[in-house]
Design a protein around this motif. Structure first.
Motif, PDB file in Angstrom:
ATOM      1  N   UNK A 122      -3.476  17.389  -8.271  1.00 38.34           N
ATOM      2  CA  UNK A 122      -3.507  17.089  -6.881  1.00 38.34           C
ATOM      3  C   UNK A 122      -4.353  15.960  -6.548  1.00 38.34           C
ATOM      4  N   UNK A 123      -4.328  15.323  -5.297  1.00 36.19           N
ATOM      5  CA  UNK A 123      -4.778  14.125  -4.903  1.00 36.19           C
ATOM      6  C   UNK A 123      -6.358  14.153  -5.117  1.00 36.19           C
ATOM      7  N   UNK A 124      -6.641  13.744  -6.161  1.00 32.57           N
ATOM      8  CA  UNK A 124      -8.144  13.800  -6.632  1.00 32.57           C
ATOM      9  C   UNK A 124      -8.602  12.819  -6.008  1.00 32.57           C
ATOM     10  N   UNK A 125     -10.126  12.768  -5.582  1.00 32.15           N
ATOM     11  CA  UNK A 125     -10.520  11.753  -4.776  1.00 32.15           C
ATOM     12  C   UNK A 125     -10.981  10.352  -5.615  1.00 32.15           C
ATOM     13  N   UNK A 126     -10.721  10.430  -6.921  1.00 26.04           N
ATOM     14  CA  UNK A 126     -10.883   9.157  -7.766  1.00 26.04           C
ATOM     15  C   UNK A 126      -9.558   8.735  -8.401  1.00 26.04           C
ATOM     16  N   UNK A 127      -8.517   9.491  -7.836  1.00 35.91           N
ATOM     17  CA  UNK A 127      -7.027   8.949  -8.468  1.00 35.91           C
ATOM     18  C   UNK A 127      -6.871   7.776  -7.819  1.00 35.91           C
ATOM     19  N   UNK A 128      -6.081   6.792  -8.645  1.00 36.86           N
ATOM     20  CA  UNK A 128      -6.070   5.230  -8.287  1.00 36.86           C
ATOM     21  C   UNK A 128      -5.218   5.275  -7.110  1.00 36.86           C
ATOM     22  N   UNK A 129      -4.137   6.073  -6.748  1.00 31.15           N
ATOM     23  CA  UNK A 129      -3.591   5.944  -5.780  1.00 31.15           C
ATOM     24  C   UNK A 129      -4.162   6.431  -4.255  1.00 31.15           C
ATOM     25  N   UNK A 130      -5.357   7.195  -4.390  1.00 25.69           N
ATOM     26  CA  UNK A 130      -6.266   7.543  -3.426  1.00 25.69           C
ATOM     27  C   UNK A 130      -7.323   6.621  -3.215  1.00 25.69           C
ATOM     28  N   UNK A 146       0.850  -1.301   0.283  1.00 26.58           N
ATOM     29  CA  UNK A 146       0.032  -0.253   0.058  1.00 26.58           C
ATOM     30  C   UNK A 146       0.805   1.248  -0.122  1.00 26.58           C
ATOM     31  N   UNK A 147       1.954   1.086   0.704  1.00 24.75           N
ATOM     32  CA  UNK A 147       2.716   2.484   0.738  1.00 24.75           C
ATOM     33  C   UNK A 147       3.641   2.624  -0.367  1.00 24.75           C
ATOM     34  N   UNK A 148       4.052   1.557  -1.196  1.00 26.72           N
ATOM     35  CA  UNK A 148       4.753   1.792  -2.435  1.00 26.72           C
ATOM     36  C   UNK A 148       3.796   2.217  -3.466  1.00 26.72           C
ATOM     37  N   UNK A 149       2.711   1.740  -3.511  1.00 28.35           N
ATOM     38  CA  UNK A 149       1.533   2.394  -4.283  1.00 28.35           C
ATOM     39  C   UNK A 149       1.321   3.738  -4.210  1.00 28.35           C
ATOM     40  N   UNK A 150       1.093   4.175  -3.058  1.00 26.25           N
ATOM     41  CA  UNK A 150       0.849   5.546  -2.631  1.00 26.25           C
ATOM     42  C   UNK A 150       1.593   6.468  -3.022  1.00 26.25           C
ATOM     43  N   UNK A 151       2.984   5.962  -2.651  1.00 27.13           N
ATOM     44  CA  UNK A 151       4.237   6.927  -2.977  1.00 27.13           C
ATOM     45  C   UNK A 151       4.410   7.039  -4.659  1.00 27.13           C
ATOM     46  N   UNK A 196       1.518   9.363  -5.929  1.00 30.86           N
ATOM     47  CA  UNK A 196       1.631  10.604  -5.464  1.00 30.86           C
ATOM     48  C   UNK A 196       2.697  11.418  -6.455  1.00 30.86           C
ATOM     49  N   UNK A 197       3.735  10.655  -6.497  1.00 24.97           N
ATOM     50  CA  UNK A 197       4.822  11.080  -7.440  1.00 24.97           C
ATOM     51  C   UNK A 197       4.461  11.495  -8.714  1.00 24.97           C
ATOM     52  N   UNK A 198       3.658  10.408  -9.311  1.00 23.27           N
ATOM     53  CA  UNK A 198       3.148  10.654 -10.765  1.00 23.27           C
ATOM     54  C   UNK A 198       2.211  11.867 -10.804  1.00 23.27           C
TER      55      UNK A 198
END
Length: 379
Positions: free
Chosen positions: A23-31, A6-11, A14-16
């Motif tokens: 910004x962190x859109x609520x429908x973004x895959x990493x969110x 989960x942490x690797x996917x989130x990082x 967020x980098x992408x």
């Protein structure tokens, strides 16, 4: 099988997002996307999550449908390839977008065809497609309550509500044509269709139409619609018919009458039996789809068991489905009908009844077709 934490996917997400200025859109895959999903690699050649892990396939199918929702939202918000949300929902699974299905009346995107991305797989040293992974998936979204597409979506919602059929819709013809094309191209065993809500209604009825032609495509239906006026009238008719049968049973007759499928104008054949078995994902708190949990003939069987000298009944059309029921308990409607629940980490599923009364009614024609209409199975 390697896992993405989960942490690797989130990082990574967020980098992408930072690189593309999103910004962190609520429908973004990493969110809001799934966590700890499998990343296809060479180990899939030996031990495929696609074939052995039903949860993995369900997660991927739900993500592909979410991608279709986002394709339409990306279109409405004029997003470009650089900041689009949808691609992030198929790229992690090594698939690519090859075609979008658009409503010719308003230009809205209601479906998409995703194919196995061999080039992306080779870049990760995956030399062949994992066992059980479909060559192509046709994904269909449900209703979006935004001005640019709401009218056409609600038209089809009302069409189903009134007639329990979507065949008169422009989208039905488009989905049928697209699914038949990829089934002819890759073989029905290498193709899946998946839909959510209204999209699941289209997927079920299109899948049934192809099954009548002997083309059996794996179907994954999330929160399919089950409520309609036609069904309500049919239930009233069934109750009236049952009452009439009880009255007739009290009347003297010269000879015992035999109830058979032939008397209803059709001959029972095991057409497609155990060949086309759709996968339904149901939440009991969702009043749109909960009717699928009612067992076929449960009340009639119980009544017959309580009657003296009851005659054995014959089920002329036994239709089956793999019915998966969310066991979270009571939930609010929006949560119970939402797509996100189906890739949730804490989702608890139980295999429910396979002889759903509603499924039997909807697929009845597959099992009671006249001999002249039988079509050999196409692989």
């Amino acid at each position: 099988m390697d896992k993405i934490s989960a942490e690797e996917m989130k990082n990574e997400g967020e980098a992408t997002a930072k690189e593309s200025g999103i910004e962190s859109h609520p429908y973004a895959f990493h969110v809001s996307g799934p966590r700890n999903v499998s990343s296809p690699n060479w180990k899939d050649l030996i031990n495929s999550s696609w074939r052995k892990d039903a949860n993995y396939k369900r997660t991927v199918m739900a993500c592909f449908i979410q991608a279709v929702y986002l394709l339409e939202l990306d279109r409405q918000d004029n997003r470009t390839e650089q900041n689009a949300l949808a691609p992030k929902w198929w790229i992690p699974f090594r698939y690519k977008l090859v075609e979008t299905l658009k409503d010719e009346r308003d230009g809205s995107i209601f479906g998409a065809i995703l194919e196995w991305d061999r080039s992306a797989a080779l870049a990760d040293f995956v030399l062949i497609r994992p066992s059980g992974a479909p060559r192509a998936v046709l994904a269909l979204r449900g209703t979006i309550l935004k001005s640019q597409t709401m009218r056409r979506d609600i038209e089809d919602d009302l069409r189903f509500l009134a007639w329990e059929s979507l065949k008169g819709s422009v989208r039905f013809r488009g989905v049928l044509k697209a699914l038949k094309a990829i089934a002819d191209k890759y073989g029905s065993n290498n193709v899946c269709i998946a839909g959510h809500s209204l999209g699941a209604g289209f997927a079920l009825q299109v899948g049934k139409a192809l099954a009548k032609e002997g083309i059996y495509v794996e179907a994954h239906l999330f929160n399919p619609p089950s409520v309609s006026l036609a069904m309500s009238f049919r239930n009233i008719g069934e109750k009236a018919g049952f009452a009439w049968k009880r009255i007739k049973a009290m009347l003297p007759s010269k000879a015992d009458s035999q109830i058979s499928c032939e008397e209803r104008g059709a001959t029972s054949f095991p057409v497609g039996l155990n060949q086309w078995v759709p996968h339904l994902y149901i939440n009991n708190s969702d009043y749109i789809c909960c009717s699928y949990t009612y067992a076929d003939g449960a009340q009639n069987d119980q009544t017959a068991a309580n009657k003296e000298n009851a005659k054995p009944t014959t089920n002329c059309s036994q239709a089956a489905a793999k019915l998966f029921l969310s066991s979270k308990g009571n939930q609010k409607f929006l949560e119970a009908h939402g797509l996100e629940q189906w890739w949730s980490d804490n989702l608890e599923l139980q295999m429910a009844i396979s002889n759903s009364k509603l499924i039997s009614q909807q697929l009845k024609s597959l099992y009671t077709m006249p001999a002249a209409q039988l079509t050999p199975v196409k692989r």
